[in-house]
Design an enzyme around this catalytic site. Structure first.
Site, PDB file in Angstrom:
ATOM      1  CD  GLU A 289      35.593  43.924  40.016  1.00 12.92           C
ATOM      2  OE1 GLU A 289      34.978  45.395  40.084  1.00 12.92           O
ATOM      3  OE2 GLU A 289      36.514  44.117  39.995  1.00 12.92           O
TER       4      GLU A 289
HETATM    5  C1  NGO Z   1      36.502  46.919  43.375  1.00 11.41           C
HETATM    6  C2  NGO Z   1      37.299  45.870  42.617  1.00 11.41           C
HETATM    7  C3  NGO Z   1      38.757  46.432  42.443  1.00 11.41           C
HETATM    8  C4  NGO Z   1      38.771  48.055  42.252  1.00 11.41           C
HETATM    9  C5  NGO Z   1      37.700  48.674  43.496  1.00 11.41           C
HETATM   10  C6  NGO Z   1      37.791  50.193  43.186  1.00 11.41           C
HETATM   11  C7  NGO Z   1      37.009  44.904  44.451  1.00 11.41           C
HETATM   12  C8  NGO Z   1      36.990  43.852  45.488  1.00 11.41           C
HETATM   13  N1  NGO Z   1      37.217  44.800  43.177  1.00 11.41           N
HETATM   14  O1  NGO Z   1      36.825  46.166  44.778  1.00 11.41           O
HETATM   15  O2  NGO Z   1      39.447  45.974  41.352  1.00 11.41           O
HETATM   16  O3  NGO Z   1      40.206  48.370  42.481  1.00 11.41           O
HETATM   17  O4  NGO Z   1      36.655  48.259  43.533  1.00 11.41           O
HETATM   18  O5  NGO Z   1      37.126  50.742  44.255  1.00 11.41           O
END
Ligand code: NGO
Length: 531
Positions: free
Chosen positions: A343
């Site tokens: 992200e």
């Molecule tokens: C995503 C995000 C995290 C969140 C999570 C919550 C990943 C790999 N990045 O997973 O920052 O906490 O969802 O479900």
């Protein structure tokens, strides 16, 4: 060699993995009715063993005040661990003795020559009325066998106060070894901080199901949780809060080393993650020089993602990364450092590539392999790198290409393996972005043929991440992890031939009383007929 008398082999009913599923499904067990309860304990193990052969004529081993645990020197710690499980509920002394001084009887944990099919973590477990014998090539295998043995005794064996016996385990034989090498759990200690004792509690719980990796998500926008001596404000300031504005916290190096040792004693390797270049607000807030504009943002206590980035063009960024990873590598006997990479919405694509082209060689230079969320494949790391797939679909071009190039893949599909997803609309904790995940959803997928272009041979294993935006205390962890963590653990350990929802839900029901004894606050899914 153990001095236990040779165990008599009266067993004639071989429950192969498939037959085991049938017994679990409620078909009559091939045993006399008075043996049914005990014998069914042998077929209720989670994760399902490769083969279970109850003694057809029944029979049982019984712990008594005279029971000893008899170990090889190399298995002494496994023996002590088992003794610590058995002593409080039985009230027996259960000494751990070296087999050369001991004449036989009791529980024998034996390192030695076993069938090569058992591999590094497999074991053979044989129970008859005179004793229990666990054999394996390694202490890890004996430890796995001990986790199975616990489940052969009545649930109240797990009580921490003295209970009434009898303490019987059904006679029979189990041969067992894992399907995948990596069976992981992840705990996000960044969004909410969990104390060393809370982490140890979770380590004890995941060990029950033969999980052998604990990935700790040690830094995110809301908090930095590990002491770094060369950049001390990361922990003291960056770790000083959490989601919702609570006091946060961090692990000193001594505390972290203690966690690593505690996990290692349970044959669990800790994989530390520092997420970058996004998810870095806590670091950016601690050191203004890490920001492109030289100004530190405030600490962050919300739950948005994708707004922070290390400054890609500044040289100091790479000194920071190298210092942090160097100190982290010193704390890590295990083979991986996890560098996040998910992200990175606040980092441009060219910057993201530039960043990882600098960072990947740093990890390799430290003698570690790199793990990362699957997006980091964009930076084409070497094939020793471990991509962790966290998508919600069953096709992903980056991941399929990586498997084709020779990467091993770690599977954490968010709509199956994320323990922070709500079970249903009424679940008071958790998130729902990947969908509701009931126990059958968590169980119903085959890691060996789940992602297109990622065949079983390219799968290193599975991991169940638990993100903590909504979780504050151990009870919350447990409510989300149980009963789904055992589902993911079984997908990682058991042969696919054992996979059977009816069997699993029956076996899961038998775990409920154990969790109650252990004080595990689990979700009473309506899909399970809890005992
Ligand atoms: C995503 C995000 C995290 C969140 C999570 C919550 C990943 C790999 N990045 O997973 O920052 O906490 O969802 O479900």
């Amino acid at each position: 060699m153990s001095r236990l008398p040779a165990l008599r082999r009266r067993t004639t009913t071989v429950l192969t993995a498939t037959a085991l599923a049938v017994v679990g499904a409620g078909a009559p067990a091939p045993a006399a009715p008075d043996h049914h309860a005990k014998e069914s304990r042998m077929t209720q193990v989670i994760p399902a063993p490769v083969s279970v052969t109850p003694n057809r004529h029944g029979g049982e081993f019984r712990l008594t005040p005279a029971t000893v645990i008899d170990t090889d020197r190399g298995a002494r710690r496994v023996g002590e661990y088992l003794a610590r499980v058995l002593r409080p509920s039985t009230g027996y002394r259960i000494p751990v003795v070296d087999d050369r001084r001991h004449g036989g009887g009791g529980i024998s944990l034996e390192l030695g020559r076993v069938s090569p099919t058992l591999g590094e973590e497999g074991y053979e477990l044989e129970v008859d009325r005179r004793g229990v014998e666990v054999k394996a090539a390694t202490a890890a295998g004996l430890f796995a066998g001990v986790q199975t043995l616990r489940q052969l005794f009545p649930a109240r064996i797990e009580a921490r106060t003295e209970q009434r016996g009898p303490w019987t385990a059904p006679a029979g034989r189990i041969v067992d070894y894992p399907r995948f090498a990596y069976r992981g759990a992840m705990l996000d200690v960044a969004r909410h901080f969990f104390s060393p004792d809370e982490v140890k509690r979770y380590i004890d719980q995941i060990a029950l199901y033969k999980i052998n990796r604990l990935h700790l998500h040690l830094a995110d926008d809301q908090g930095w949780r590990i002491e770094i001596e060369s950049w001390p404000r990361l922990a003291t300031y960056g770790g000083s809060t959490e989601v919702g504005g609570g006091p946060g916290g961090y692990y000193t190096k001594a505390q972290y080393r203690d966690l690593v040792a505690y996990a290692a004693e349970r044959h669990i390797e800790i994989i530390p993650e520092i997420d970058m270049p996004g998810h870095t607000n806590a670091a950016l807030a601690s050191y203004p020089e890490l920001n492109c504009n030289g100004e530190a943002p405030p600490l962050y206590t919300g739950i948005e993602v994708g707004f922070s980035s290390l400054c890609i063009e500044k040289e100091i960024t790479y000194r920071f990364v190298e210092d942090v990873l160097t100190e982290l590598a010193e704390l890590t006997p295990g083979e991986y450092l996890h560098v996040g990479g998910d992200e990175a919405q606040a980092t441009t694509e060219p910057d993201y590539l530039k960043f990882f082209q600098r960072v990947l060689p740093i990890v390799e230079g430290l003698g570690k392999k790199v793990a990362g969320w699957h997006e980091f494949l964009k930076a084409t790391p070497s094939t020793s790198a471990l991509p962790q797939f966290w998508g919600t679909t069953t096709s992903n071009a980056l991941v399929a290409e990586a498997a084709e190039r020779g990467h091993k893949i770690l599977l954490s599909p968010a709509n199956k393996a994320y323990l922070d997803m709500k079970y249903d609309a009424n679940t008071p904790l958790g998130l729902a972005w990947a969908g509701f995940t009931e126990v059958d959803d968590a169980y119903a997928w085959n890691p060996g043929e789940y992602v297109q272009g990622v065949p079983e041979a390219a799968v290193l294993g599975v991991e169940a991440p638990l993100w903590s935006e909504t979780l504050e205390v151990s009870d919350h962890i447990e409510f989300m992890a149980f009963p789904r963590l055992p589902a993911i653990a079984e997908l990682g350990w058991s042969p696919w031939s054992t996979h059977d929802w009816e069997s699993f839900r029956t076996r899961l029901a038998a775990q409920g009383p154990r969790w109650t004894e252990l004080g595990i606050d689990f979700y009473r899914s309506p899909q399970i007929d809890w005992q």
